[in-house]
Design an enzyme around this catalytic site. Structure first.
Site, PDB file in Angstrom:
ATOM      1  N   PHE A 157       1.244  -1.115  -0.030  1.00 38.11           N
ATOM      2  CA  PHE A 157       0.144  -0.406   0.198  1.00 38.11           C
ATOM      3  C   PHE A 157       0.960   1.249  -0.217  1.00 38.11           C
ATOM      4  O   PHE A 157       0.603   2.354  -0.929  1.00 38.11           O
ATOM      5  CB  PHE A 157      -1.217  -0.369   1.602  1.00 38.11           C
ATOM      6  N   LEU A 179      -2.282 -22.138  14.959  1.00 41.54           N
ATOM      7  CA  LEU A 179      -2.699 -23.206  15.449  1.00 41.54           C
ATOM      8  C   LEU A 179      -3.035 -24.853  14.105  1.00 41.54           C
ATOM      9  O   LEU A 179      -4.018 -23.838  12.974  1.00 41.54           O
ATOM     10  CB  LEU A 179      -3.685 -23.746  16.386  1.00 41.54           C
ATOM     11  N   GLU A 212      -8.061 -26.112  26.841  1.00 42.87           N
ATOM     12  CA  GLU A 212      -8.601 -24.400  27.295  1.00 42.87           C
ATOM     13  C   GLU A 212      -9.653 -24.603  25.672  1.00 42.87           C
ATOM     14  O   GLU A 212     -10.098 -25.644  24.593  1.00 42.87           O
ATOM     15  CB  GLU A 212      -7.570 -23.694  27.252  1.00 42.87           C
ATOM     16  N   LYS A 260     -11.059 -22.328  22.800  1.00 43.12           N
ATOM     17  CA  LYS A 260     -10.303 -21.639  22.153  1.00 43.12           C
ATOM     18  C   LYS A 260     -11.609 -20.748  21.839  1.00 43.12           C
ATOM     19  O   LYS A 260     -12.250 -20.700  21.373  1.00 43.12           O
ATOM     20  CB  LYS A 260     -10.364 -22.299  20.545  1.00 43.12           C
ATOM     21  N   ASP A 285     -13.195 -17.521  20.588  1.00 40.75           N
ATOM     22  CA  ASP A 285     -12.785 -16.096  19.039  1.00 40.75           C
ATOM     23  C   ASP A 285     -13.229 -14.134  18.918  1.00 40.75           C
ATOM     24  O   ASP A 285     -14.304 -13.879  18.299  1.00 40.75           O
ATOM     25  CB  ASP A 285     -14.244 -16.729  18.590  1.00 40.75           C
ATOM     26  N   GLU A 318      -6.123 -13.145  24.162  1.00 39.41           N
ATOM     27  CA  GLU A 318      -7.318 -12.573  22.804  1.00 39.41           C
ATOM     28  C   GLU A 318      -8.255 -11.557  23.270  1.00 39.41           C
ATOM     29  O   GLU A 318      -8.574 -12.131  24.827  1.00 39.41           O
ATOM     30  CB  GLU A 318      -7.890 -14.305  22.663  1.00 39.41           C
ATOM     31  N   TYR A 334      -1.012 -18.449  27.045  1.00 42.20           N
ATOM     32  CA  TYR A 334       0.064 -18.317  26.531  1.00 42.20           C
ATOM     33  C   TYR A 334       1.344 -17.619  26.692  1.00 42.20           C
ATOM     34  O   TYR A 334       1.467 -16.488  25.818  1.00 42.20           O
ATOM     35  CB  TYR A 334       0.427 -18.546  24.973  1.00 42.20           C
ATOM     36  N   LYS A 385      -3.064 -28.538  24.462  1.00 47.31           N
ATOM     37  CA  LYS A 385      -1.409 -27.692  24.136  1.00 47.31           C
ATOM     38  C   LYS A 385      -0.262 -29.110  24.783  1.00 47.31           C
ATOM     39  O   LYS A 385      -1.283 -29.483  26.082  1.00 47.31           O
ATOM     40  CB  LYS A 385      -1.457 -26.920  24.786  1.00 47.31           C
ATOM     41  N   CYS A 406     -39.879  -0.916  -5.030  1.00 40.76           N
ATOM     42  CA  CYS A 406     -39.612  -0.737  -3.393  1.00 40.76           C
ATOM     43  C   CYS A 406     -40.627  -1.055  -3.011  1.00 40.76           C
ATOM     44  O   CYS A 406     -41.839  -1.125  -3.817  1.00 40.76           O
ATOM     45  CB  CYS A 406     -39.793   0.924  -3.309  1.00 40.76           C
ATOM     46  N   CYS A 438     -43.394   1.511  -1.677  1.00 37.40           N
ATOM     47  CA  CYS A 438     -43.731   2.451  -2.463  1.00 37.40           C
ATOM     48  C   CYS A 438     -43.709   2.982  -3.940  1.00 37.40           C
ATOM     49  O   CYS A 438     -44.208   2.656  -4.270  1.00 37.40           O
ATOM     50  CB  CYS A 438     -43.413   4.010  -2.016  1.00 37.40           C
ATOM     51  N   CYS A 470     -34.266   2.310  -1.695  1.00 44.36           N
ATOM     52  CA  CYS A 470     -34.916   2.948  -2.516  1.00 44.36           C
ATOM     53  C   CYS A 470     -34.946   4.352  -2.148  1.00 44.36           C
ATOM     54  O   CYS A 470     -34.711   5.060  -1.760  1.00 44.36           O
ATOM     55  CB  CYS A 470     -36.396   3.474  -1.713  1.00 44.36           C
ATOM     56  N   CYS A 489     -41.177   7.326   0.469  1.00 43.60           N
ATOM     57  CA  CYS A 489     -41.166   6.118   1.048  1.00 43.60           C
ATOM     58  C   CYS A 489     -42.252   6.408   2.211  1.00 43.60           C
ATOM     59  O   CYS A 489     -41.481   6.273   3.216  1.00 43.60           O
ATOM     60  CB  CYS A 489     -40.524   5.691   0.596  1.00 43.60           C
TER      61      CYS A 489
END
Ligand code: IVH
Length: 665
Positions: free
Chosen positions: A34, A81, A110, A112, A114, A170, A223, A285, A403, A406, A421, A427
């Protein structure tokens, strides 16, 4: 390709990448790529000054393109993992470990989590750095943001911690916070987060840590890494870390056999349904660090660990019909109406179909048996069709062309997935939606007017737009069903009281697309009154912090409409506030007038945001990136190396925090 053509091409490319990065939070190229494209464009533009364009990606101001976060190389790479959905593969992992170690071992099981991973460095018991996973080799330094997460200790308890160590874990957004945030974003017409994981990672990447602080993030750590860890056992280390005040999950168990592991998996597959945050599996683990070392790593992941992922819960049910909802901004959302089916503890009758592309991809027909899933997402979605069940094929689902409310022909902008719309003025759901937004708590706070009352008032013709609210008398309302004299008077009093609502909220209440409460505040502070906003051009607008092109265009479009300008006049006549209060305006000086100031680094006395406000209050302009026209850099500690280099190259002065404060006093 001529250089001029390349300029045009690069501008388009960079606009798209900007959008992927900032809006979708789904970058498609690396930061380095970038930056290289951006540099190429900058060089070409300076070689061809006649190609100047105020809207070129190089001209963006504010934090839109500045990569404010310092990139930090991970001392230990952040690996992922190995994943599996099958218990057989868990057994194979267990057997592999057993063969390779040829001695007794324990497996630590343990949850996991999210969310989005983070690596924290503690030196002498103090949190000194928090870095995102990034590409695994290097990540973003998000220390300021992570410091706002209250469950992460800034200073450890006790004294027996290693002088330096890392702990990874996390960052999560609990379901309740996620739902509240999305409700709020919906009200503000901002795109919703698909799941708590995206919301958490999006939040960690915000430039303004005071906003992060309000988002209610949480974190679990799982960890530990370092040269002098307290114990040989991973589990034991976590327990010790817990005594230092670090948040470790209680749902962690050492298992000595495959049976124990499966039992843990089965228990947690149930228990996760009532957890306040999202999990998507179990991590296994090998517990001993010595044994972990012996097992080692493949190129991508450790041989001593594996993730067992819970299958996304899904159910098969019948699609009865598709209906279409029109929101206050005119966006039309298709919704599948289904035979009721039990899924993850709730009864599902409706599922989102998102947009026309998704319907087309699924090749949906009415009467199809469809799979509904509740993944990380809160609204169930249709993920597939069981075509084997198609005995009689029903009518193909084609996205409507007009729509449903309307009858106006729907519009779909190039490059956008949504249909909308365009009949915003007539509307009905759009008008009602705007009135509901106007009276909502964060806007004019006329709470006594709930959606049902608004519906009634609208249907009997009492109000056609929000301006009509201010001409109502209690005698108009008291004959509405479920409304007595007393509640009619209360409603009128609440409407009258809303005349005192400050300008920034009135601006928010107007319901300009993409102008949420925060953006409204920024605009109000920068322009001070509605006339200045109405007369602003694109450049004036994008010069305000955090206002990008998308918002600016929307503001311009809103005030280009004669109807909207008339609405403002009617509300002004009704006595609403269309300029900042005197006390907001006071305390302002011209001490920094005409100066463009870049803020960089970490500060001791005030937050970054407070400095931004101070600069604006004293007539200066806070800009995001260093250029020749930068007056000086307000430089805190740990200023990014690339900014420093640029400043030196361009001869831009650095002003310390203390120096800056004494300039103002
Ligand atoms: S341990 C080398 N433990 O899952 C092992 N990871 O695919 C390092 N995750 O990026 C990770 N819960 O974001 C570990 N209890 C847990 C976890 C966990 C969630 C995430 C983590 C990592 C991804 C691995």
């Amino acid at each position: 390709m001529t250089p001029r053509e390349r300029i045009t091409e690069l501008r388009e490319l960079l606009h798209n990448h900007n959008y992927n990065y900032y809006v979708l939070n789904a970058p498609q190229i690396s930061d380095m790529d970038f930056d290289m494209l951006m540099r190429e464009l900058q060089d070409l533009e300076s070689a061809y000054p006649d190609m100047f364009d105020a809207n070129s990606p190089t001209q963006r101001v504010g934090s839109d393109i500045t990569k404010e976060f310092k990139q930090v190389a991970h001392r230990y790479p952040m690996l992922s993992l190995g994943n599996t959905y099958s218990k057989t593969e868990v057994a194979e992992f267990y057997e592999r470990v057993k063969r390779a170690l040829n001695e007794d071992f324990e497996i630590c099981c343990e949850m996991k989590f999210d969310g989005t991973s983070i690596s924290l460095t503690y030196i002498d018991g103090k949190l000194v750095q928090a870095v995102t996973r990034g590409d695994g080799e290097k990540g973003d330094d998000v220390t300021a943001n992570v410091k706002t997460i209250r469950t992460i200790p800034l200073v450890l308890q006790g004294y027996d911690y290693p002088s330096e160590f890392e702990i990874r874990g996390e960052v999560l957004m609990p379901w309740s916070v996620f739902e509240r945030l999305n409700r709020q974003r919906e009200e503000e017409g901002e795109p919703l987060f698909a799941n708590p994981r995206n919301a958490a990672s999006g939040t960690l990447k915000l430039q303004d840590s005071s906003v992060v602080a309000k988002r209610g993030l949480d974190a679990y750590l799982y960890y530990m890494l370092g040269e002098q860890l307290p114990a040989d056992g991973h589990y034991e280390n976590l327990l010790i870390a817990k005594q230092w005040g670090i948040k470790i999950s209680d749902v962690t168990r050492k298992c000595r056999s495959l049976e124990e592991i499966f039992q843990f998996i089965d228990e947690q597959a149930e228990a996760r349904k009532t957890l306040p945050f999202a999990t998507d599996g179990i991590v296994l683990k090998v517990n001993s660090l010595r044994q972990q070392k012996h097992l080692g790593y493949t190129a991508k992941s450790p041989r001593w660990a594996i993730a067992y992922k819970f299958p996304a819960e899904r159910a098969l049910t019948r699609l009865n019909s598709v209906s279409y909802q029109v929101g206050r901004t005119g966006v039309v959302t298709p919704v599948a109406n289904l035979d009721a089916v039990q899924l993850s503890g709730t009864v599902v009758k409706r599922a989102s179909l998102h947009n026309a592309d998704i319907i087309e991809k699924l090749d949906l027909h009415i009467g199809d048996m469809v799979y509904v899933e509740k993944g990380g997402e809160i609204i169930p979605k249709i993920t597939g069709v069981d075509t084997d069940c198609r005995i009689l094929i029903g009518e193909k689902v084609n996205f409507i062309t007009h729509c449903p409310e309307c009858g106006t022909e729907l519009v779909r902008n190039e490059g956008e997935a949504a249909h909308y719309c365009p009949n915003e003025n007539e509307c009905t759901p759009q008008i009602k939606g705007r009135i509901e937004h106007f009276v909502s708590r964060e806007a004019m706070n006329i709470e006594s007017l709930g959606p049902e009352t608004i519906e009634l008032m609208f249907n009997v013709g009492l109000i056609k737009s929000v301006a009509d609210l201010y001409t109502l008398h209690s005698s108009d309302l008291m004959f509405l069903p479920r409304m007595g004299a007393k509640s009619a008077e209360n409603a009128i009093a609440a409407i009258a009281a809303s005349r005192e609502v400050p300008f920034e909220r009135v601006l928010f209440a107007l319901g300009i697309h993409y102008v949420g409460a925060t953006v409204a505040k920024r605009l109000a502070r920068a322009f001070r009154n509605i006339d200045a906003i109405m007369n602003a051009n694109l450049f004036d607008l994008i010069s305000v912090d955090d206002i990008g092109e998308r918002i600016a265009m929307s503001v311009l479009q809103f005030f280009a409409s004669a109807r909207n300008r008339e609405l403002v006049e009617a509300l002004r006549t009704a006595g609403l506030k269309f300029e900042l209060d005197a006390d907001e305006l006071s305390g302002r000086t011209d001490k920094l007038k005409g100066l463009s100031i870049v803020i960089s680094g970490v500060f001791n006395h005030h937050s970054r945001d407070e400095y931004k406000t101070m600069i604006e209050k004293h007539g200066g302009k806070n800009v995001g990136s260093v250029s020749k026209s930068t007056s000086f850099i307000l430089a805190g500690e740990n200023m990014g190396p690339s900014k420093l280099e640029k400043a030196q190259k361009m001869g831009v002065r650095l002003v310390s925090e203390d120096e800056f404060l004494s300039m103002l006093n």
